[in-house]
Design a protein around this motif. Structure first.
Motif, short mmCIF file in Angstrom:
data_model
loop_
_atom_site.label_atom_id
_atom_site.label_comp_id
_atom_site.label_asym_id
_atom_site.label_seq_id
_atom_site.Cartn_x
_atom_site.Cartn_y
_atom_site.Cartn_z
N ALA A 174 0.82 8.63 4.13
CA ALA A 174 0.02 8.30 5.34
C ALA A 174 0.10 9.80 6.13
CB ALA A 174 0.61 7.35 5.99
N MET A 175 1.07 10.06 6.42
CA MET A 175 1.26 11.33 7.27
C MET A 175 0.84 12.65 6.88
SD MET A 175 1.65 9.61 10.01
CE MET A 175 2.16 7.54 9.89
N ASP A 181 4.32 15.97 -3.24
CA ASP A 181 4.78 14.58 -3.53
C ASP A 181 5.66 14.26 -4.80
OD1 ASP A 181 3.95 12.07 -1.41
OD2 ASP A 181 4.81 11.54 -3.65
N ARG A 182 6.49 13.52 -4.46
CA ARG A 182 7.24 13.17 -5.76
C ARG A 182 6.59 12.06 -6.63
NH1 ARG A 182 12.69 10.17 -3.66
NH2 ARG A 182 12.99 9.93 -5.66
N HIS A 233 0.15 5.99 -3.73
CA HIS A 233 0.72 5.11 -4.78
C HIS A 233 1.34 3.94 -4.02
CE1 HIS A 233 4.49 6.61 -2.90
NE2 HIS A 233 4.15 7.60 -3.13
N SER A 293 5.47 3.42 1.89
CA SER A 293 5.07 2.68 2.80
C SER A 293 3.75 2.33 2.97
CB SER A 293 5.72 3.27 4.24
OG SER A 293 7.01 3.45 4.12
N SER A 294 2.85 2.96 2.19
CA SER A 294 1.27 3.07 2.55
C SER A 294 0.50 2.33 1.57
CB SER A 294 0.80 4.51 2.81
OG SER A 294 1.67 4.98 3.69
N ARG A 336 -4.22 -2.16 6.73
CA ARG A 336 -3.23 -1.91 7.72
C ARG A 336 -3.87 -2.25 9.11
NH1 ARG A 336 -0.09 -1.64 4.45
NH2 ARG A 336 1.59 -0.39 3.92
N ILE A 337 -3.31 -2.81 9.88
CA ILE A 337 -3.88 -3.22 11.40
C ILE A 337 -4.10 -1.95 11.99
CG2 ILE A 337 -3.49 -4.37 13.55
CD1 ILE A 337 -2.07 -6.57 11.93
N VAL A 369 10.96 17.19 -3.95
CA VAL A 369 11.24 18.12 -3.46
C VAL A 369 12.79 17.98 -3.00
CG1 VAL A 369 11.45 19.56 -1.07
CG2 VAL A 369 9.10 18.77 -1.99
N CYS A 404 7.35 -3.52 0.12
CA CYS A 404 6.91 -2.10 0.83
C CYS A 404 8.05 -1.64 1.51
CB CYS A 404 5.78 -2.63 1.81
SG CYS A 404 4.96 -1.18 2.53
N PHE A 454 0.68 3.59 10.53
CA PHE A 454 -0.33 3.82 9.79
C PHE A 454 -1.87 4.35 10.55
CE2 PHE A 454 -3.98 4.24 6.77
CZ PHE A 454 -3.20 4.99 5.57
N LYS A 455 -1.78 3.36 11.41
CA LYS A 455 -3.17 3.55 12.17
C LYS A 455 -3.43 4.80 12.94
CE LYS A 455 -1.52 -0.07 14.90
NZ LYS A 455 -0.20 0.09 14.30
#
Ligand SMILES: Cc1cc2nc3c(=O)[nH]c(=O)nc-3n(C[C@H](O)[C@H](O)[C@H](O)COP(=O)(O)OP(=O)(O)OC[C@H]3O[C@@H](n4cnc5c(N)ncnc54)[C@H](O)[C@@H]3O)c2cc1C
Length: 398
Positions: A22-23, A42-43, A48, A52-53, A58-59, A181, A328, A358-359
């Motif tokens: 997300a971030m 990204d690993r 994917h 967490s995403s 997502r609200i 990483v 999750c 997420f929002k």
């Protein structure tokens, strides 16, 4: 940003972004948009379903019960989600309104009202009968009320991340997936402006700045200076089939958060049907911290019980037999507020989004771009300082 003259020209990128969930995807997009040379790592292959995403929705809501200080950020986030939609052509944000449900003194209801009051946000307070009349899928207990606001809905996490990465690439960003990483470390003596090294798959990349946003893996020794106890919990999202699908469409069914209280569960939350056939519901329970490398991703009967129990009591139109479920990871800070800022010269961390980040992702990504390129931001992020926990870890009572 201060640039050391000796290092000029020797960097692979202006900014290295570690973690493209997300971030990180949003940071990459916002940085690339400003013309920065950026490389993202990204690993896995985002978007994917291993962090967490994921899970289709997502609200996003404005009368923020977690604190009025989040309201200006969420307002900006709405605009940036729309901007990402316009740039990418993807449909990410659907407005549905929101119901914050609980007893009048519950954290969710009292907190939403405090934010609404402080920021003059439009809302209504409904009792159980009024909720039943307008939003027939809900059944409230006698002592419960709901705060309804129109300025809310849901965003599609996989679509949003994919759109941000697509836009970042189109603007010149490099994306290197498939390798974790190993280490992010200041170059040389670690003076501001000397830059940062990122080690991955046998190669070292040098950047003027690094943004570390590895979600559940932020505490895995990637970077020194993050003196925050971040805990990872395993959560389940569960899908149920409605008996009356018309009650669960985005037009008729606001997203909701329900303060259940009690010893086992904290909150129930849910969405309208996104696929026209099923409805996603989650129950955030108190669970023990987990090692993100050793997460049990299989779904067990016990994972489904809390959501099925919740559905039986509060959403009687749903058949309480789960249709599907997914695990999750939730990365929690000690006070459940975000952790955003520098942890070492030229290193910004975006962490601890504690089940509600997420929002905000596009505005957090834009803040990361501010911090990486200018060393400061006009947004109010002082409450999210990574240093706010340091005295607790060191045992001081200052
Ligand atoms: C069940 C559940 C429901 C939620 N519901 C909501 C909601 O309704 N509304 C809301 O606003 N928020 C919600 N949240 C919270 C929100 O989803 C998270 O705050 C947000 O997704 C966190 O984003 P992130 O970028 O920190 O982590 P992620 O999106 O997980 O990104 C981290 C990335 O880093 C990568 N990575 C990790 N280690 C490395 C490494 N060593 N090298 C390279 N890459 C690495 C990972 O592969 C991953 O892609 C929910 C969370 C959960 C768990």
């Amino acid at each position: 940003m201060h640039v050391s003259p000796l290092m000029e020209g020797s960097f692979d990128a202006d900014v290295l972004v570690v973690g493209l969930g997300a971030m990180g995807s949003m940071a990459l997009w916002r940085l690339a948009r400003r013309g920065a040379r950026v490389i993202g790592f990204d690993r896995f292959e985002p978007p994917h379903a291993l962090g967490s995403s994921h899970g289709e929705s997502r609200i996003i809501r404005t009368a923020y019960y977690e604190g009025p200080g989040y309201v200006p950020l969420v307002r900006e986030a709405f605009d940036l989600w729309r901007e990402l939609e316009a740039e990418s052509g993807a449909t990410i944000l659907t407005m549905t309104g929101a119901l914050m449900i609980g007893s009048p003194s519950s954290e969710v209801v009292a907190g939403a009202l405090a934010s609404a009051k402080e920021h003059g946000l439009e809302h209504e307070i409904l009792d159980g009968t009024q909720v039943g009349r307008r939003f027939a899928r809900h059944r409230l207990l006698d002592h419960e009320v709901a705060v309804h606001e129109a300025a809310a809905g849901f965003v599609r996490p996989e679509v949003g991340i994919g759109a941000a990465l697509g836009r970042a690439r189109a603007l010149g960003a490099r994306v290197l997936n498939g390798h974790a990483v190993e280490r992010v470390a200041p170059i040389g003596g670690g003076r501001a402006g000397d830059g940062v090294e990122v080690r991955v798959a046998g190669r070292t990349w040098r950047g003027r700045h690094a943004v570390v946003c590895a979600g559940a893996w932020n505490s895995a020794g990637l970077v020194d200076g993050l003196e925050v106890k971040l805990e990872v919990t395993r959560q389940c999202m569960v899908w149920f089939r409605p008996r009356t699908p018309a009650l669960h469409t985005p037009e008729r069914a606001p997203v909701f958060v329900h303060d259940i209280g009690g010893s086992r569960a904290l909150f129930g939350y849910g969405f309208p049907s996104v696929d026209g056939e099923t409805v996603k519901v989650g129950v955030v329970a108190r669970t023990a911290p987990q090692d993100p490398e050793a997460i049990d991703r299989a779904i067990h009967p016990a994972d489904l019980e809390a959501a099925a129990d919740y559905v039986r009591g509060a959403l009687p139109d749903l058949d309480p037999t789960p249709v599907r479920a997914v695990v999750c990871l939730q990365e929690n800070s000690p006070d459940r507020h975000f952790v955003i800022g520098a942890v070492a010269p030229d290193v910004t961390v975006l962490a601890g989004f504690s089940g509600h980040g997420f929002k905000f992702a596009p505005v957090i990504g834009d803040i990361a771009a501010d911090l990486a390129l200018q060393g400061t931001t006009s947004r109010s992020i002082a409450p999210f300082s990574p240093q706010r926990f340091a005295h607790k870890l060191h045992g001081s009572h200052a």
